[in-house]
Design a protein around this motif. Structure first.
Motif, PDB file in Angstrom:
ATOM      1  N   TYR A  55     -11.714 -56.263 106.519  1.00 39.34           N
ATOM      2  CA  TYR A  55     -13.164 -56.151 106.436  1.00 39.34           C
ATOM      3  C   TYR A  55     -13.539 -54.791 105.887  1.00 39.34           C
ATOM      4  O   TYR A  55     -12.955 -53.777 106.237  1.00 39.34           O
ATOM      5  CB  TYR A  55     -13.813 -56.334 107.818  1.00 39.34           C
ATOM      6  CG  TYR A  55     -15.308 -56.171 107.756  1.00 39.34           C
ATOM      7  CD1 TYR A  55     -16.116 -57.196 107.291  1.00 39.34           C
ATOM      8  CD2 TYR A  55     -15.903 -54.971 108.123  1.00 39.34           C
ATOM      9  CE1 TYR A  55     -17.490 -57.040 107.195  1.00 39.34           C
ATOM     10  CE2 TYR A  55     -17.276 -54.803 108.045  1.00 39.34           C
ATOM     11  CZ  TYR A  55     -18.067 -55.844 107.579  1.00 39.34           C
ATOM     12  OH  TYR A  55     -19.414 -55.679 107.470  1.00 39.34           O
ATOM     13  N   ASN A  57     -19.913 -62.776 104.658  1.00 35.77           N
ATOM     14  CA  ASN A  57     -19.736 -62.732 106.120  1.00 35.77           C
ATOM     15  C   ASN A  57     -19.620 -64.111 106.742  1.00 35.77           C
ATOM     16  O   ASN A  57     -18.816 -64.318 107.648  1.00 35.77           O
ATOM     17  CB  ASN A  57     -20.893 -61.969 106.772  1.00 35.77           C
ATOM     18  CG  ASN A  57     -20.733 -60.485 106.616  1.00 35.77           C
ATOM     19  OD1 ASN A  57     -19.632 -59.960 106.561  1.00 35.77           O
ATOM     20  ND2 ASN A  57     -21.853 -59.785 106.532  1.00 35.77           N
ATOM     21  N   SER A  93     -11.807 -65.378 110.288  1.00 35.41           N
ATOM     22  CA  SER A  93     -11.236 -64.408 111.235  1.00 35.41           C
ATOM     23  C   SER A  93     -10.790 -65.099 112.527  1.00 35.41           C
ATOM     24  O   SER A  93     -10.013 -64.544 113.288  1.00 35.41           O
ATOM     25  CB  SER A  93     -12.233 -63.292 111.535  1.00 35.41           C
ATOM     26  OG  SER A  93     -13.309 -63.776 112.312  1.00 35.41           O
ATOM     27  N   ASP A 128     -17.508 -56.917 102.245  1.00 34.08           N
ATOM     28  CA  ASP A 128     -17.403 -57.848 103.374  1.00 34.08           C
ATOM     29  C   ASP A 128     -15.935 -58.127 103.691  1.00 34.08           C
ATOM     30  O   ASP A 128     -15.177 -57.217 103.873  1.00 34.08           O
ATOM     31  CB  ASP A 128     -18.195 -59.124 103.112  1.00 34.08           C
ATOM     32  CG  ASP A 128     -19.694 -58.852 102.986  1.00 34.08           C
ATOM     33  OD1 ASP A 128     -20.164 -57.917 103.647  1.00 34.08           O
ATOM     34  OD2 ASP A 128     -20.374 -59.558 102.242  1.00 34.08           O
ATOM     35  N   TYR A 129     -15.539 -59.394 103.693  1.00 35.32           N
ATOM     36  CA  TYR A 129     -14.169 -59.761 104.047  1.00 35.32           C
ATOM     37  C   TYR A 129     -13.319 -59.931 102.788  1.00 35.32           C
ATOM     38  O   TYR A 129     -13.821 -60.311 101.739  1.00 35.32           O
ATOM     39  CB  TYR A 129     -14.156 -61.056 104.852  1.00 35.32           C
ATOM     40  CG  TYR A 129     -14.693 -60.861 106.244  1.00 35.32           C
ATOM     41  CD1 TYR A 129     -13.836 -60.536 107.289  1.00 35.32           C
ATOM     42  CD2 TYR A 129     -16.046 -61.000 106.511  1.00 35.32           C
ATOM     43  CE1 TYR A 129     -14.326 -60.362 108.573  1.00 35.32           C
ATOM     44  CE2 TYR A 129     -16.540 -60.826 107.798  1.00 35.32           C
ATOM     45  CZ  TYR A 129     -15.678 -60.496 108.817  1.00 35.32           C
ATOM     46  OH  TYR A 129     -16.155 -60.315 110.090  1.00 35.32           O
ATOM     47  N   CYS A 130     -12.019 -59.661 102.923  1.00 39.08           N
ATOM     48  CA  CYS A 130     -11.138 -59.696 101.759  1.00 39.08           C
ATOM     49  C   CYS A 130      -9.752 -60.221 102.144  1.00 39.08           C
ATOM     50  O   CYS A 130      -9.231 -59.895 103.204  1.00 39.08           O
ATOM     51  CB  CYS A 130     -11.019 -58.298 101.172  1.00 39.08           C
ATOM     52  SG  CYS A 130     -10.060 -58.196  99.658  1.00 39.08           S
ATOM     53  N   SER A 137     -12.839 -61.773  97.714  1.00 37.56           N
ATOM     54  CA  SER A 137     -13.907 -61.234  98.557  1.00 37.56           C
ATOM     55  C   SER A 137     -14.764 -62.387  99.056  1.00 37.56           C
ATOM     56  O   SER A 137     -15.119 -63.280  98.289  1.00 37.56           O
ATOM     57  CB  SER A 137     -14.780 -60.261  97.757  1.00 37.56           C
ATOM     58  OG  SER A 137     -14.006 -59.185  97.299  1.00 37.56           O
ATOM     59  N   GLY A 177     -16.066 -65.241 106.005  1.00 40.24           N
ATOM     60  CA  GLY A 177     -15.091 -64.301 106.546  1.00 40.24           C
ATOM     61  C   GLY A 177     -15.021 -64.337 108.061  1.00 40.24           C
ATOM     62  O   GLY A 177     -13.927 -64.321 108.644  1.00 40.24           O
ATOM     63  N   LEU A 185      -6.652 -60.974 106.800  1.00 41.02           N
ATOM     64  CA  LEU A 185      -8.044 -60.734 106.434  1.00 41.02           C
ATOM     65  C   LEU A 185      -8.423 -59.298 106.768  1.00 41.02           C
ATOM     66  O   LEU A 185      -8.124 -58.807 107.846  1.00 41.02           O
ATOM     67  CB  LEU A 185      -8.909 -61.710 107.226  1.00 41.02           C
ATOM     68  CG  LEU A 185     -10.340 -61.955 106.830  1.00 41.02           C
ATOM     69  CD1 LEU A 185     -10.425 -62.573 105.444  1.00 41.02           C
ATOM     70  CD2 LEU A 185     -10.983 -62.897 107.842  1.00 41.02           C
TER      71      LEU A 185
END
Length: 154
Positions: free
Chosen positions: A112, A94, A101, A117-119, A91, A97, A110
Protein backbone atom coordinates in the motif's frame (compact mmCIF):
# COMPACT_ATOMS: atom_id res chain seq x y z
CA UNK A 1 26.83 -14.07 -44.05
CA UNK A 2 24.68 -16.08 -41.62
CA UNK A 3 21.70 -14.75 -39.66
CA UNK A 4 23.01 -13.38 -36.36
CA UNK A 5 19.56 -12.44 -35.03
CA UNK A 6 18.72 -15.83 -33.65
CA UNK A 7 15.35 -17.53 -33.80
CA UNK A 8 12.04 -15.65 -33.61
CA UNK A 9 9.83 -18.65 -34.36
CA UNK A 10 8.10 -18.38 -30.97
CA UNK A 11 7.16 -14.70 -31.38
CA UNK A 12 3.47 -15.63 -31.73
CA UNK A 13 3.55 -17.34 -28.32
CA UNK A 14 4.57 -14.10 -26.62
CA UNK A 15 1.68 -12.02 -25.24
CA UNK A 16 2.08 -8.46 -24.08
CA UNK A 17 0.21 -7.47 -20.94
CA UNK A 18 -2.07 -5.06 -22.80
CA UNK A 19 -3.27 -7.91 -25.03
CA UNK A 20 -4.20 -9.95 -21.97
CA UNK A 21 -6.23 -7.02 -20.64
CA UNK A 22 -7.84 -6.47 -24.06
CA UNK A 23 -8.97 -10.11 -24.13
CA UNK A 24 -10.50 -9.82 -20.67
CA UNK A 25 -12.20 -6.54 -21.57
CA UNK A 26 -14.24 -8.32 -24.22
CA UNK A 27 -15.88 -10.62 -21.66
CA UNK A 28 -17.67 -7.93 -19.63
CA UNK A 29 -19.79 -6.83 -22.60
CA UNK A 30 -20.83 -10.44 -23.26
CA UNK A 31 -21.61 -11.03 -19.58
CA UNK A 32 -23.82 -7.90 -19.35
CA UNK A 33 -25.47 -8.11 -22.79
CA UNK A 34 -23.52 -5.00 -23.89
CA UNK A 35 -24.89 -2.85 -21.07
CA UNK A 36 -21.38 -2.49 -19.66
CA UNK A 37 -18.12 -2.56 -21.53
CA UNK A 38 -14.46 -2.40 -20.63
CA UNK A 39 -11.63 -0.61 -22.37
CA UNK A 40 -7.87 -0.66 -22.05
CA UNK A 41 -6.54 2.86 -22.45
CA UNK A 42 -3.21 4.61 -22.15
CA UNK A 43 -3.11 6.06 -18.64
CA UNK A 44 -1.30 9.38 -18.72
CA UNK A 45 -2.37 10.41 -15.21
CA UNK A 46 0.80 9.00 -13.66
CA UNK A 47 3.27 10.72 -15.94
CA UNK A 48 2.91 14.20 -14.44
CA UNK A 49 2.77 13.07 -10.83
CA UNK A 50 5.30 10.29 -10.50
CA UNK A 51 7.62 10.08 -13.48
CA UNK A 52 10.43 12.17 -14.73
CA UNK A 53 10.78 12.77 -18.47
CA UNK A 54 13.42 10.05 -18.86
CA UNK A 55 11.16 7.20 -17.75
CA UNK A 56 10.39 4.76 -20.58
CA UNK A 57 7.49 2.92 -18.96
CA UNK A 58 4.12 2.16 -20.47
CA UNK A 59 0.95 2.79 -18.47
CA UNK A 60 -2.43 1.26 -19.30
CA UNK A 61 -5.68 1.37 -17.37
CA UNK A 62 -8.59 -1.03 -17.49
CA UNK A 63 -11.89 0.82 -17.09
CA UNK A 64 -15.50 -0.32 -16.99
CA UNK A 65 -18.11 1.94 -18.55
CA UNK A 66 -21.84 1.87 -19.01
CA UNK A 67 -23.55 2.41 -22.31
CA UNK A 68 -26.21 4.43 -20.43
CA UNK A 69 -24.25 6.43 -17.84
CA UNK A 70 -22.57 9.12 -19.91
CA UNK A 71 -18.88 9.64 -19.26
CA UNK A 72 -18.80 7.57 -16.08
CA UNK A 73 -15.97 5.09 -15.78
CA UNK A 74 -14.63 2.95 -12.99
CA UNK A 75 -10.89 2.34 -13.14
CA UNK A 76 -10.29 -1.30 -12.22
CA UNK A 77 -6.50 -1.16 -12.38
CA UNK A 78 -3.47 0.44 -13.96
CA UNK A 79 -0.46 -1.51 -15.16
CA UNK A 80 3.06 -0.16 -15.54
CA UNK A 81 5.85 -1.92 -17.40
CA UNK A 82 8.83 -1.33 -19.62
CA UNK A 83 9.50 -2.97 -23.00
CA UNK A 84 10.42 -6.26 -21.37
CA UNK A 85 6.88 -6.42 -19.86
CA UNK A 86 7.95 -7.99 -16.56
CA UNK A 87 8.23 -7.20 -13.77
CA UNK A 88 4.91 -5.40 -14.14
CA UNK A 89 3.25 -3.23 -11.50
CA UNK A 90 -0.52 -3.43 -10.99
CA UNK A 91 -2.02 -0.44 -9.18
CA UNK A 92 -5.46 -0.94 -7.68
CA UNK A 93 -8.05 1.43 -6.25
CA UNK A 94 -8.87 1.15 -2.55
CA UNK A 95 -12.14 -0.70 -3.19
CA UNK A 96 -10.33 -3.60 -4.83
CA UNK A 97 -7.09 -3.43 -2.85
CA UNK A 98 -8.89 -3.62 0.49
CA UNK A 99 -10.82 -6.65 -0.77
CA UNK A 100 -7.62 -8.39 -1.94
CA UNK A 101 -5.91 -7.62 1.37
CA UNK A 102 -8.31 -10.21 2.87
CA UNK A 103 -7.44 -12.82 0.23
CA UNK A 104 -4.73 -15.19 1.56
CA UNK A 105 -3.55 -15.98 -1.99
CA UNK A 106 -2.39 -12.42 -2.62
CA UNK A 107 -2.48 -10.47 0.65
CA UNK A 108 1.20 -11.07 1.46
CA UNK A 109 2.21 -9.75 -2.00
CA UNK A 110 0.06 -6.63 -1.82
CA UNK A 111 1.63 -3.32 -0.83
CA UNK A 112 0.00 0.00 0.00
CA UNK A 113 1.12 3.51 -0.83
CA UNK A 114 -0.86 6.75 -0.46
CA UNK A 115 0.25 7.77 -3.97
CA UNK A 116 -0.88 4.70 -5.93
CA UNK A 117 -3.15 3.00 -3.36
CA UNK A 118 -2.59 -0.78 -3.52
CA UNK A 119 0.03 -2.45 -5.70
CA UNK A 120 1.02 -5.94 -6.84
CA UNK A 121 4.15 -6.83 -8.81
CA UNK A 122 3.91 -9.63 -11.36
CA UNK A 123 7.24 -11.15 -12.39
CA UNK A 124 5.87 -13.27 -15.24
CA UNK A 125 2.94 -13.58 -17.62
CA UNK A 126 1.46 -16.41 -15.55
CA UNK A 127 1.75 -14.44 -12.33
CA UNK A 128 0.02 -11.48 -14.03
CA UNK A 129 -2.81 -13.74 -15.23
CA UNK A 130 -3.16 -15.23 -11.72
CA UNK A 131 -3.33 -11.78 -10.09
CA UNK A 132 -5.74 -10.57 -12.75
CA UNK A 133 -8.05 -13.49 -11.99
CA UNK A 134 -8.13 -12.54 -8.30
CA UNK A 135 -8.76 -8.89 -9.16
CA UNK A 136 -11.56 -9.51 -11.65
CA UNK A 137 -13.28 -11.97 -9.30
CA UNK A 138 -12.94 -9.79 -6.21
CA UNK A 139 -16.10 -9.34 -4.18
CA UNK A 140 -16.03 -5.55 -4.29
CA UNK A 141 -15.50 -5.43 -8.05
CA UNK A 142 -18.43 -7.80 -8.51
CA UNK A 143 -20.56 -5.44 -6.38
CA UNK A 144 -19.42 -2.45 -8.46
CA UNK A 145 -20.25 -4.26 -11.71
CA UNK A 146 -23.70 -5.24 -10.39
CA UNK A 147 -24.39 -1.68 -9.27
CA UNK A 148 -23.32 -0.22 -12.63
CA UNK A 149 -25.44 -2.80 -14.42
CA UNK A 150 -28.55 -2.04 -12.33
CA UNK A 151 -28.01 1.73 -12.58
CA UNK A 152 -27.92 1.30 -16.36
CA UNK A 153 -31.18 -0.65 -16.43
CA UNK A 154 -33.62 1.90 -17.85
Amino acid sequence: MENLWGNLNDVDDFKVAKSILDEQALFIAKMTKNTLYAEVLIDNSYKDEILDTHDKNFFYKLVIRSEYLNHYEFKVLTIKHDLLQYPLEISLPNEIGEDLSKNPDVSDKLTYSPIVDYCLVANSEQEFIDYLGHILKSKNLMQIIKALYKMSDF
